[in-house]
Design a protein around this motif. Structure first.
Motif, PDB file in Angstrom:
ATOM      1  N   ARG A 190       0.818  -1.219   0.000  1.00  0.00           N
ATOM      2  CA  ARG A 190       0.000   0.000   0.000  1.00  0.00           C
ATOM      3  C   ARG A 190       0.846   1.261   0.000  1.00  0.00           C
ATOM      4  NH1 ARG A 190      -5.354  -0.384   3.744  1.00  0.00           N
ATOM      5  NH2 ARG A 190      -5.290   1.834   3.311  1.00  0.00           N
ATOM      6  N   ASN A 191       2.157   1.123   0.081  1.00  0.00           N
ATOM      7  CA  ASN A 191       3.027   2.298   0.153  1.00  0.00           C
ATOM      8  C   ASN A 191       3.586   2.614  -1.228  1.00  0.00           C
ATOM      9  OD1 ASN A 191       5.007   4.215   0.585  1.00  0.00           O
ATOM     10  ND2 ASN A 191       5.707   3.284   2.497  1.00  0.00           N
ATOM     11  N   PRO A 192       3.145   3.704  -1.854  1.00  0.00           N
ATOM     12  CA  PRO A 192       3.636   4.025  -3.189  1.00  0.00           C
ATOM     13  C   PRO A 192       5.123   4.388  -3.223  1.00  0.00           C
ATOM     14  CG  PRO A 192       1.893   5.558  -2.541  1.00  0.00           C
ATOM     15  CD  PRO A 192       2.103   4.616  -1.406  1.00  0.00           C
ATOM     16  N   SER A 193       5.722   4.666  -2.069  1.00  0.00           N
ATOM     17  CA  SER A 193       7.159   4.940  -2.016  1.00  0.00           C
ATOM     18  C   SER A 193       7.982   3.656  -2.058  1.00  0.00           C
ATOM     19  CB  SER A 193       7.513   5.702  -0.740  1.00  0.00           C
ATOM     20  OG  SER A 193       6.852   6.936  -0.717  1.00  0.00           O
ATOM     21  N   ALA A 194       7.354   2.524  -1.745  1.00  0.00           N
ATOM     22  CA  ALA A 194       8.045   1.235  -1.731  1.00  0.00           C
ATOM     23  C   ALA A 194       8.212   0.708  -3.146  1.00  0.00           C
ATOM     24  CB  ALA A 194       7.255   0.228  -0.897  1.00  0.00           C
ATOM     25  N   PRO A 195       9.318  -0.014  -3.426  1.00  0.00           N
ATOM     26  CA  PRO A 195       9.480  -0.561  -4.787  1.00  0.00           C
ATOM     27  C   PRO A 195       8.303  -1.413  -5.261  1.00  0.00           C
ATOM     28  CG  PRO A 195      11.555  -0.642  -3.624  1.00  0.00           C
ATOM     29  CD  PRO A 195      10.528  -0.128  -2.644  1.00  0.00           C
ATOM     30  N   PRO A 196       7.556  -2.222  -4.557  1.00  0.00           N
ATOM     31  CA  PRO A 196       7.840  -2.933  -3.319  1.00  0.00           C
ATOM     32  C   PRO A 196       8.574  -4.233  -3.623  1.00  0.00           C
ATOM     33  CG  PRO A 196       5.600  -3.443  -3.966  1.00  0.00           C
ATOM     34  CD  PRO A 196       6.185  -2.508  -5.022  1.00  0.00           C
ATOM     35  N   LEU A 197       9.349  -4.689  -2.660  1.00  0.00           N
ATOM     36  CA  LEU A 197      10.069  -5.948  -2.830  1.00  0.00           C
ATOM     37  C   LEU A 197       9.206  -7.118  -2.361  1.00  0.00           C
ATOM     38  CD1 LEU A 197      13.607  -5.038  -1.450  1.00  0.00           C
ATOM     39  CD2 LEU A 197      12.682  -4.681  -3.736  1.00  0.00           C
ATOM     40  N   ALA A 198       9.340  -8.252  -3.027  1.00  0.00           N
ATOM     41  CA  ALA A 198       8.685  -9.496  -2.605  1.00  0.00           C
ATOM     42  C   ALA A 198       9.812 -10.434  -2.165  1.00  0.00           C
ATOM     43  CB  ALA A 198       7.890 -10.101  -3.748  1.00  0.00           C
ATOM     44  N   ILE A 199       9.968 -10.580  -0.860  1.00  0.00           N
ATOM     45  CA  ILE A 199      11.059 -11.378  -0.301  1.00  0.00           C
ATOM     46  C   ILE A 199      10.713 -12.859  -0.406  1.00  0.00           C
ATOM     47  CG2 ILE A 199      12.476 -11.837   1.746  1.00  0.00           C
ATOM     48  CD1 ILE A 199      12.826  -8.982   0.701  1.00  0.00           C
ATOM     49  N   GLN A 200      11.617 -13.629  -1.013  1.00  0.00           N
ATOM     50  CA  GLN A 200      11.445 -15.077  -1.165  1.00  0.00           C
ATOM     51  C   GLN A 200      12.337 -15.787  -0.142  1.00  0.00           C
ATOM     52  OE1 GLN A 200       9.133 -16.011  -3.506  1.00  0.00           O
ATOM     53  NE2 GLN A 200       8.924 -13.807  -3.808  1.00  0.00           N
ATOM     54  N   HIS A 201      11.773 -16.715   0.605  1.00  0.00           N
ATOM     55  CA  HIS A 201      12.509 -17.455   1.629  1.00  0.00           C
ATOM     56  C   HIS A 201      12.824 -18.859   1.118  1.00  0.00           C
ATOM     57  CE1 HIS A 201      11.869 -14.571   4.971  1.00  0.00           C
ATOM     58  NE2 HIS A 201      10.844 -14.213   4.204  1.00  0.00           N
ATOM     59  N   GLU A 202      14.085 -19.238   1.198  1.00  0.00           N
ATOM     60  CA  GLU A 202      14.527 -20.570   0.764  1.00  0.00           C
ATOM     61  C   GLU A 202      14.591 -21.517   1.960  1.00  0.00           C
ATOM     62  OE1 GLU A 202      14.863 -21.515  -2.323  1.00  0.00           O
ATOM     63  OE2 GLU A 202      14.538 -19.513  -3.145  1.00  0.00           O
ATOM     64  N   SER A 203      14.586 -22.815   1.692  1.00  0.00           N
ATOM     65  CA  SER A 203      14.603 -23.814   2.759  1.00  0.00           C
ATOM     66  C   SER A 203      15.889 -23.771   3.584  1.00  0.00           C
ATOM     67  CB  SER A 203      14.399 -25.223   2.180  1.00  0.00           C
ATOM     68  OG  SER A 203      15.428 -25.514   1.255  1.00  0.00           O
ATOM     69  N   ASP A 204      16.977 -23.245   3.022  1.00  0.00           N
ATOM     70  CA  ASP A 204      18.235 -23.147   3.772  1.00  0.00           C
ATOM     71  C   ASP A 204      18.297 -21.892   4.646  1.00  0.00           C
ATOM     72  OD1 ASP A 204      18.644 -21.098   1.936  1.00  0.00           O
ATOM     73  OD2 ASP A 204      20.482 -21.945   1.089  1.00  0.00           O
ATOM     74  N   GLY A 205      17.212 -21.092   4.675  1.00  0.00           N
ATOM     75  CA  GLY A 205      17.165 -19.896   5.502  1.00  0.00           C
ATOM     76  C   GLY A 205      17.569 -18.629   4.770  1.00  0.00           C
ATOM     77  N   SER A 206      18.116 -18.752   3.573  1.00  0.00           N
ATOM     78  CA  SER A 206      18.497 -17.562   2.810  1.00  0.00           C
ATOM     79  C   SER A 206      17.254 -16.914   2.205  1.00  0.00           C
ATOM     80  CB  SER A 206      19.496 -17.920   1.715  1.00  0.00           C
ATOM     81  OG  SER A 206      18.895 -18.778   0.760  1.00  0.00           O
ATOM     82  N   VAL A 207      17.409 -15.656   1.788  1.00  0.00           N
ATOM     83  CA  VAL A 207      16.313 -14.919   1.155  1.00  0.00           C
ATOM     84  C   VAL A 207      16.834 -14.234  -0.096  1.00  0.00           C
ATOM     85  CG1 VAL A 207      15.150 -14.499   3.360  1.00  0.00           C
ATOM     86  CG2 VAL A 207      16.708 -12.768   2.448  1.00  0.00           C
ATOM     87  N   TRP A 208      15.908 -13.904  -0.994  1.00  0.00           N
ATOM     88  CA  TRP A 208      16.251 -13.162  -2.198  1.00  0.00           C
ATOM     89  C   TRP A 208      15.025 -12.427  -2.716  1.00  0.00           C
ATOM     90  CZ3 TRP A 208      13.686 -14.334  -6.712  1.00  0.00           C
ATOM     91  CH2 TRP A 208      13.016 -15.563  -6.748  1.00  0.00           C
ATOM     92  N   THR A 209      15.266 -11.445  -3.554  1.00  0.00           N
ATOM     93  CA  THR A 209      14.197 -10.722  -4.214  1.00  0.00           C
ATOM     94  C   THR A 209      14.745 -10.132  -5.500  1.00  0.00           C
ATOM     95  OG1 THR A 209      12.505  -8.983  -3.983  1.00  0.00           O
ATOM     96  CG2 THR A 209      14.645  -8.560  -2.956  1.00  0.00           C
ATOM     97  N   GLU A 210      13.910 -10.032  -6.497  1.00  0.00           N
ATOM     98  CA  GLU A 210      14.287  -9.412  -7.763  1.00  0.00           C
ATOM     99  C   GLU A 210      13.380  -8.213  -7.983  1.00  0.00           C
ATOM    100  OE1 GLU A 210      14.106 -12.762 -10.440  1.00  0.00           O
ATOM    101  OE2 GLU A 210      16.186 -13.284  -9.992  1.00  0.00           O
ATOM    102  N   PHE A 211      13.962  -7.118  -8.490  1.00  0.00           N
ATOM    103  CA  PHE A 211      13.223  -5.870  -8.612  1.00  0.00           C
ATOM    104  C   PHE A 211      13.936  -4.947  -9.597  1.00  0.00           C
ATOM    105  CE2 PHE A 211      16.338  -5.762  -5.315  1.00  0.00           C
ATOM    106  CZ  PHE A 211      16.929  -4.508  -5.375  1.00  0.00           C
ATOM    107  N   THR A 212      13.234  -3.905 -10.007  1.00  0.00           N
ATOM    108  CA  THR A 212      13.790  -2.862 -10.857  1.00  0.00           C
ATOM    109  C   THR A 212      13.402  -1.531 -10.235  1.00  0.00           C
ATOM    110  OG1 THR A 212      13.572  -4.256 -12.826  1.00  0.00           O
ATOM    111  CG2 THR A 212      13.785  -1.884 -13.192  1.00  0.00           C
ATOM    112  N   LEU A 213      14.352  -0.625 -10.133  1.00  0.00           N
ATOM    113  CA  LEU A 213      14.090   0.684  -9.544  1.00  0.00           C
ATOM    114  C   LEU A 213      14.066   1.757 -10.630  1.00  0.00           C
ATOM    115  CD1 LEU A 213      16.397   0.371  -6.421  1.00  0.00           C
ATOM    116  CD2 LEU A 213      13.916   0.108  -6.516  1.00  0.00           C
ATOM    117  N   GLY A 214      13.055   2.618 -10.565  1.00  0.00           N
ATOM    118  CA  GLY A 214      12.886   3.658 -11.573  1.00  0.00           C
ATOM    119  C   GLY A 214      13.269   5.037 -11.070  1.00  0.00           C
ATOM    120  N   ALA A 215      12.744   6.038 -11.736  1.00  0.00           N
ATOM    121  CA  ALA A 215      13.119   7.440 -11.537  1.00  0.00           C
ATOM    122  C   ALA A 215      12.975   7.921 -10.092  1.00  0.00           C
ATOM    123  CB  ALA A 215      12.285   8.330 -12.457  1.00  0.00           C
ATOM    124  N   ALA A 216      12.048   7.383  -9.343  1.00  0.00           N
ATOM    125  CA  ALA A 216      11.822   7.841  -7.967  1.00  0.00           C
ATOM    126  C   ALA A 216      12.987   7.508  -7.043  1.00  0.00           C
ATOM    127  CB  ALA A 216      10.544   7.225  -7.417  1.00  0.00           C
TER     128      ALA A 216
END
Length: 190
Positions: free
Chosen positions: A75-101
Motif C-alpha cells: 500500500r506504500n507508493p514509495s516502496a518498490p515494493p520488494l517481494a522477499i522469497q525465503h529458501e529452505s536453507d534460511g536464505s532470502v532473495w528478491t528481484e526488482f527494478t528501480l525507476g526514476a523515484a
C-alpha cells in the motif's frame, strides 16, 4: 478498514504518477490541470484517515501488517515494493527494478535507497514469526554504481548466530555482477 487488493492497485497507480511527475515534459497548462485533479483526489482519500501508521495496527494473529512498510509495503507508493522469497536453507532473495523515484547520481540508484533495501533484505533471514529482529549495525560497501531501470537481485543469509544476535551478509547484483555488498547484525529482543 482492512487491507485489500484495491488499496494495492491505488499504490501502483500512485507509483506510476510519481514516475510520470518526475519525467513529464508536458505543457505548464497540463501540469496545472493535473495538479488540480490530484489535489481533488487527495481530498477525497483524506476524508477518512487511520490514526498513526499502518504498522501500528494489530491483526488477528498479533503480528503487525507490513502493507505500509517503505520497502515491502504493497500500500506504500514509495516502496518498490520488494517481494522477499525465503529458501529452505534460511536464505532470502528478491528481484526488482528501480525507476526514476530512486535516482541519486544521474541514471543510478541513490546510495541511501540501496542501504535501505539491504537493511531490510539482510534482516529478513533473522525475522521469526512474532519475533522481529532489529538492526544493530549495517555496513555497506559500494563496489560500483547500481543502475536504474535494470533488473536487480538482492540476496542475504545468516552467517552466524550468537545468542540474540544474527550476523548476516548479502549483496545487490545486476547482470554484470555485484554492485553492493553488506554485513549486518540483527538483534532479537530478550
Amino acid at each position: 478498514m482492512t487491507d485489500s487488493p484495491i488499496h494495492e492497485k491505488l499504490a501502483v497507480s500512485v507509483r506510476r504518477l510519481i514516475d510520470a511527475t518526475i519525467r513529464t515534459e508536458v505543457s505548464s497548462e497540463v501540469v496545472a490541470a493535473a495538479t488540480s485533479e490530484i489535489d481533488s483526489v487527495t481530498g477525497q482519500l483524506g476524508a477518512a484517515l487511520m490514526p498513526g501508521s499502518f504498522g501500528e495496527r494489530a491483526v488477528a494473529n498479533g503480528a503487525n501488517p507490513v502493507s505500509g512498510n517503505v520497502v515491502v509495503g504493497a500500500r506504500n507508493p514509495s516502496a518498490p515494493p520488494l517481494a522477499i522469497q525465503h529458501e529452505s536453507d534460511g536464505s532470502v532473495w528478491t528481484e526488482f527494478t528501480l525507476g526514476a523515484a530512486y535516482e541519486g547520481p544521474p541514471g543510478f540508484v541513490h546510495g541511501g535507497v540501496i542501504a535501505m533495501i539491504l537493511d531490510h533484505v539482510l534482516g529478513a533471514p533473522a525475522h521469526k514469526p512474532g519475533r522481529p529482529a532489529y538492526t544493530g549495525t549495517l555496513t555497506v560497501r559500494y563496489h560500483r554504481a547500481t543502475p536504474l531501470q535494470r533488473p536487480l537481485r538482492a540476496e542475504a543469509r545468516i552467517q552466524t548466530v550468537e545468542g540474540v544476535k544474527n550476523f548476516t551478509v548479502g549483496t545487490i547484483s545486476d547482470v554484470d555482477g555485484t554492485t553492493v555488498s553488506a554485513e549486518g547484525v540483527f538483534i532479537h529482543r530478550r
